[in-house]
Design a protein around this motif. Sequence first.
Motif, PDB file in Angstrom:
ATOM      1  N   LYS A 230       0.820  -1.220   0.000  1.00 25.41           N
ATOM      2  CA  LYS A 230       0.000   0.000   0.000  1.00 25.41           C
ATOM      3  C   LYS A 230       0.848   1.262   0.000  1.00 25.41           C
ATOM      4  CE  LYS A 230      -3.844  -2.415   1.148  1.00 25.41           C
ATOM      5  NZ  LYS A 230      -5.098  -2.427   0.383  1.00 25.41           N
ATOM      6  N   ASP A 231       2.130   1.105   0.195  1.00 22.07           N
ATOM      7  CA  ASP A 231       3.007   2.223   0.508  1.00 22.07           C
ATOM      8  C   ASP A 231       3.479   2.960  -0.743  1.00 22.07           C
ATOM      9  OD1 ASP A 231       4.548   3.962   1.956  1.00 22.07           O
ATOM     10  OD2 ASP A 231       6.122   2.516   2.460  1.00 22.07           O
ATOM     11  N   PHE A 232       2.592   3.751  -1.331  1.00 22.71           N
ATOM     12  CA  PHE A 232       2.972   4.617  -2.447  1.00 22.71           C
ATOM     13  C   PHE A 232       2.126   5.886  -2.387  1.00 22.71           C
ATOM     14  CE2 PHE A 232      -0.332   1.791  -4.043  1.00 22.71           C
ATOM     15  CZ  PHE A 232      -1.195   2.634  -4.731  1.00 22.71           C
ATOM     16  N   PRO A 233       2.677   7.015  -2.814  1.00 25.03           N
ATOM     17  CA  PRO A 233       1.981   8.294  -2.672  1.00 25.03           C
ATOM     18  C   PRO A 233       0.880   8.474  -3.717  1.00 25.03           C
ATOM     19  CG  PRO A 233       4.094   8.628  -3.730  1.00 25.03           C
ATOM     20  CD  PRO A 233       4.041   7.182  -3.348  1.00 25.03           C
ATOM     21  N   VAL A 234      -0.164   9.150  -3.306  1.00 31.31           N
ATOM     22  CA  VAL A 234      -1.280   9.485  -4.194  1.00 31.31           C
ATOM     23  C   VAL A 234      -1.594  10.962  -4.008  1.00 31.31           C
ATOM     24  CG1 VAL A 234      -3.690   9.030  -4.782  1.00 31.31           C
ATOM     25  CG2 VAL A 234      -2.214   7.152  -3.992  1.00 31.31           C
ATOM     26  N   LYS A 235      -1.696  11.675  -5.107  1.00 38.13           N
ATOM     27  CA  LYS A 235      -1.940  13.116  -5.069  1.00 38.13           C
ATOM     28  C   LYS A 235      -3.418  13.397  -5.265  1.00 38.13           C
ATOM     29  CE  LYS A 235      -0.155  17.429  -5.359  1.00 38.13           C
ATOM     30  NZ  LYS A 235       0.675  18.045  -4.309  1.00 38.13           N
ATOM     31  N   ALA A 236      -3.992  14.215  -4.378  1.00 28.69           N
ATOM     32  CA  ALA A 236      -5.377  14.670  -4.504  1.00 28.69           C
ATOM     33  C   ALA A 236      -5.411  16.156  -4.175  1.00 28.69           C
ATOM     34  CB  ALA A 236      -6.301  13.901  -3.565  1.00 28.69           C
ATOM     35  N   GLY A 237      -5.555  16.998  -5.205  1.00 34.03           N
ATOM     36  CA  GLY A 237      -5.449  18.433  -4.986  1.00 34.03           C
ATOM     37  C   GLY A 237      -4.077  18.771  -4.440  1.00 34.03           C
ATOM     38  N   ASP A 238      -4.073  19.470  -3.289  1.00 34.49           N
ATOM     39  CA  ASP A 238      -2.797  19.847  -2.679  1.00 34.49           C
ATOM     40  C   ASP A 238      -2.304  18.821  -1.674  1.00 34.49           C
ATOM     41  OD1 ASP A 238      -4.925  20.404  -0.947  1.00 34.49           O
ATOM     42  OD2 ASP A 238      -3.768  21.904   0.142  1.00 34.49           O
ATOM     43  N   LYS A 239      -3.031  17.704  -1.522  1.00 31.29           N
ATOM     44  CA  LYS A 239      -2.667  16.712  -0.517  1.00 31.29           C
ATOM     45  C   LYS A 239      -2.012  15.487  -1.161  1.00 31.29           C
ATOM     46  CE  LYS A 239      -5.223  15.978   3.075  1.00 31.29           C
ATOM     47  NZ  LYS A 239      -6.337  15.634   3.999  1.00 31.29           N
ATOM     48  N   THR A 240      -1.039  14.945  -0.463  1.00 36.36           N
ATOM     49  CA  THR A 240      -0.454  13.670  -0.853  1.00 36.36           C
ATOM     50  C   THR A 240      -0.693  12.686   0.281  1.00 36.36           C
ATOM     51  OG1 THR A 240       1.256  14.736  -2.195  1.00 36.36           O
ATOM     52  CG2 THR A 240       1.643  12.448  -1.511  1.00 36.36           C
ATOM     53  N   VAL A 241      -1.332  11.576  -0.031  1.00 35.81           N
ATOM     54  CA  VAL A 241      -1.687  10.586   0.985  1.00 35.81           C
ATOM     55  C   VAL A 241      -1.160   9.216   0.560  1.00 35.81           C
ATOM     56  CG1 VAL A 241      -3.766  11.874   1.624  1.00 35.81           C
ATOM     57  CG2 VAL A 241      -3.929  10.067  -0.097  1.00 35.81           C
ATOM     58  N   GLY A 242      -1.261   8.257   1.464  1.00 36.80           N
ATOM     59  CA  GLY A 242      -0.947   6.881   1.106  1.00 36.80           C
ATOM     60  C   GLY A 242       0.294   6.307   1.731  1.00 36.80           C
ATOM     61  N   THR A 243       1.133   7.146   2.365  1.00 37.18           N
ATOM     62  CA  THR A 243       2.401   6.656   2.911  1.00 37.18           C
ATOM     63  C   THR A 243       2.581   6.992   4.389  1.00 37.18           C
ATOM     64  OG1 THR A 243       3.573   8.687   2.272  1.00 37.18           O
ATOM     65  CG2 THR A 243       3.514   6.887   0.661  1.00 37.18           C
ATOM     66  N   GLY A 244       1.540   7.456   5.043  1.00 39.45           N
ATOM     67  CA  GLY A 244       1.658   7.956   6.411  1.00 39.45           C
ATOM     68  C   GLY A 244       1.863   6.864   7.448  1.00 39.45           C
ATOM     69  N   ARG A 245       2.461   7.269   8.590  1.00 43.02           N
ATOM     70  CA  ARG A 245       2.684   6.371   9.726  1.00 43.02           C
ATOM     71  C   ARG A 245       2.102   6.948  11.017  1.00 43.02           C
ATOM     72  NH1 ARG A 245       4.475   4.435   5.562  1.00 43.02           N
ATOM     73  NH2 ARG A 245       6.414   3.234   5.303  1.00 43.02           N
ATOM     74  N   PHE A 246       1.441   8.115  10.955  1.00 46.99           N
ATOM     75  CA  PHE A 246       0.825   8.782  12.108  1.00 46.99           C
ATOM     76  C   PHE A 246       1.852   9.386  13.056  1.00 46.99           C
ATOM     77  CE2 PHE A 246      -2.253   5.482  10.836  1.00 46.99           C
ATOM     78  CZ  PHE A 246      -3.298   6.315  10.465  1.00 46.99           C
ATOM     79  N   ALA A 247       3.009   9.771  12.538  1.00 46.17           N
ATOM     80  CA  ALA A 247       3.958  10.519  13.360  1.00 46.17           C
ATOM     81  C   ALA A 247       3.359  11.889  13.666  1.00 46.17           C
ATOM     82  CB  ALA A 247       5.288  10.669  12.631  1.00 46.17           C
ATOM     83  N   ARG A 248       3.562  12.350  14.891  1.00 48.79           N
ATOM     84  CA  ARG A 248       3.068  13.683  15.269  1.00 48.79           C
ATOM     85  C   ARG A 248       3.953  14.267  16.353  1.00 48.79           C
ATOM     86  NH1 ARG A 248       1.048  13.708  20.214  1.00 48.79           N
ATOM     87  NH2 ARG A 248       0.265  11.748  21.090  1.00 48.79           N
ATOM     88  N   GLU A 249       3.919  15.581  16.465  1.00 45.47           N
ATOM     89  CA  GLU A 249       4.646  16.273  17.518  1.00 45.47           C
ATOM     90  C   GLU A 249       3.829  16.259  18.806  1.00 45.47           C
ATOM     91  OE1 GLU A 249       5.480  20.170  16.119  1.00 45.47           O
ATOM     92  OE2 GLU A 249       6.924  19.508  14.599  1.00 45.47           O
ATOM     93  N   GLY A 250       4.471  16.485  19.914  1.00 43.17           N
ATOM     94  CA  GLY A 250       3.777  16.584  21.183  1.00 43.17           C
ATOM     95  C   GLY A 250       2.778  17.731  21.158  1.00 43.17           C
ATOM     96  N   GLY A 251       1.576  17.476  21.672  1.00 43.37           N
ATOM     97  CA  GLY A 251       0.533  18.499  21.719  1.00 43.37           C
ATOM     98  C   GLY A 251      -0.307  18.610  20.472  1.00 43.37           C
ATOM     99  N   ASP A 252      -0.014  17.825  19.451  1.00 46.86           N
ATOM    100  CA  ASP A 252      -0.772  17.888  18.198  1.00 46.86           C
ATOM    101  C   ASP A 252      -2.075  17.098  18.342  1.00 46.86           C
ATOM    102  OD1 ASP A 252      -1.791  17.848  15.635  1.00 46.86           O
ATOM    103  OD2 ASP A 252      -0.090  16.793  14.742  1.00 46.86           O
ATOM    104  N   TYR A 253      -3.138  17.804  18.742  1.00 48.95           N
ATOM    105  CA  TYR A 253      -4.415  17.123  18.987  1.00 48.95           C
ATOM    106  C   TYR A 253      -5.011  16.569  17.709  1.00 48.95           C
ATOM    107  CZ  TYR A 253      -9.348  16.374  19.924  1.00 48.95           C
ATOM    108  OH  TYR A 253     -10.605  15.816  19.998  1.00 48.95           O
ATOM    109  N   LYS A 254      -4.938  17.322  16.619  1.00 47.01           N
ATOM    110  CA  LYS A 254      -5.495  16.831  15.356  1.00 47.01           C
ATOM    111  C   LYS A 254      -4.808  15.528  14.945  1.00 47.01           C
ATOM    112  CE  LYS A 254      -6.409  18.088  10.534  1.00 47.01           C
ATOM    113  NZ  LYS A 254      -6.231  19.131   9.474  1.00 47.01           N
ATOM    114  N   GLY A 255      -3.477  15.490  15.075  1.00 46.28           N
ATOM    115  CA  GLY A 255      -2.754  14.271  14.745  1.00 46.28           C
ATOM    116  C   GLY A 255      -3.142  13.123  15.651  1.00 46.28           C
ATOM    117  N   PHE A 256      -3.419  13.404  16.906  1.00 46.89           N
ATOM    118  CA  PHE A 256      -3.868  12.386  17.857  1.00 46.89           C
ATOM    119  C   PHE A 256      -5.256  11.875  17.485  1.00 46.89           C
ATOM    120  CE2 PHE A 256      -6.351  11.233  21.555  1.00 46.89           C
ATOM    121  CZ  PHE A 256      -5.517  10.384  22.277  1.00 46.89           C
TER     122      PHE A 256
END
Length: 554
Positions: A230-256
Amino acid sequence: MLKKVAAALLLAGSVPALAQSPTTVPAGAPALPTAPRLIVAISVDQFSADLFSEYRQYYTGGLKRLTEQGVVFPRGYQSHAATETCPGHSTILTGSRPSRTGIIANNWFDLGAARADKSVYCAEDETQPGSSSDNYVASPIHLKVPTLGGRMKIANPATRVVSIAGKDRAAIMMGGPTADQVWWLGGPKGYVSYKGVAVPPLVAKVNEAMARRLAEANPGFELPPQCAAKDFPVKAGDKTVGTGRFAREGGDYKGFRISPEQDAMTLAFAAAAIEAMALGKQAQTDIISIGLSATDYIGHTYGTEGTESCIQVDRLDRELGAFFDRLDKDGTDYVVLLTADHGGHDLPERHRLNAMPMEQRVDRALTPKALSAVIAEKTGIAGKTLIWGDGPAGDLYFDRGLTAAERAKVEAATLALLRAHPQVQTVFTKAEIAATPSPSGPPESWSLIQEARASFDPQRSGDLLLLLKPRVMSIPESAVMGNVATHGSPWDTDRRVPILFWRKGLTHFEQPLGIETVDIMPTLAALIKLPVPKDQIDGRCLDLIAGDGDSCAN
């Protein structure tokens, strides 16, 4: 007790070790003689039957237990046309379709409302001063029928009814108005309730645990082997999805919130509530409903076929396994129901890369605003918004200030325009839907107008119902994308969901024929010998005993 609560909250920590699941009772064992002491009803938001089946061979945790030891209905149906979160959750524990629950959509329009915002959110009390569909006081007032928990409390007031979810509408629609406690994730500070009660020590501890977890960065989750392709990028408008691992910075509620971490915290909360309240430890049967929302947030944000969704299903399986193991250690006699409020459809851009070149996004001309402007020009009726709606599919409402002649003119022009559009499957009028009998028979064989009838409420439904063709995503093309994928259509990608039951002592079997989510409530009611008049619901009891015997027998 506080030690037990702390232990339960560890579910939301590191990856749990997967304990061996209890062995099943062999075929030929006697039918279950007693009612379970605890009903655990789980809804995994946007967990389509397709998603369930795609990863089934990889389950090692809670989903493995349910699928290999439980009673499996892989072809369940949210049988109505409006496959959204609020209608779907309203069916699971009421035994009733949206035409009876009154929850026809996440939002509908009341053009006679005194407030400027004519959109009504399904779980708001719009009578509250200053309320709007975006800034509201949460409430179950729009739900017209009782939940299973409500019926249980009528039969025995000692019954405890608890509902915990990632979304307010999930918690409210499954818990109902008479639930003892209803909690949902309200923001970075944690879980909140519509009931106006003071935050009890348990919830304060849960919120403290969430704050600590949120403050810590998440380096991301490892990619399970089944996700590698599944690990390949897909472009939709200004977003690129398909390769994420859910990394986030501390305090990032949206990412949580848009990650497996949210479901882990919700299950930790549920486990702590069961232990702190001693649910299932008294003479009566208690019920807890759990709404796991991360799969839906991930599906909207990244689609259903990238690494993000694949990781989410893997983590869901693991967290459910840890949750069930926790219940087993306490010796609770419990029954599990797991299903979904609706399915989902992947973004067209990835489908086009994977052998589906016909996949497309909806024409912006079908949005209510654009449609209203064109009809105003065609009819010569200017100076007002002629057509209201929540998006380029679903219910459309005509301005209530139109004369009879103007309304007829607007309806005729709108029908002609929509029925000629190449992306439109069909358009039904309110009169056509109202004249259709309530559907019956196998849900997989229903016509579109029967599906529409199952979603219809004469006071809340629109003047027209617009249904797009299959493989048309109801999110328009945009240079700046918000959500990249969604659901809500009358097609099987959005209607089909798994329905799974498990209890120690049940003999495993699988039934591939279609059933409805409205069948869940009477099935659970039968297990606790709670009579439910058949004329008050749309569902039927499902016999969960393999071979001889009938769990539906009184």
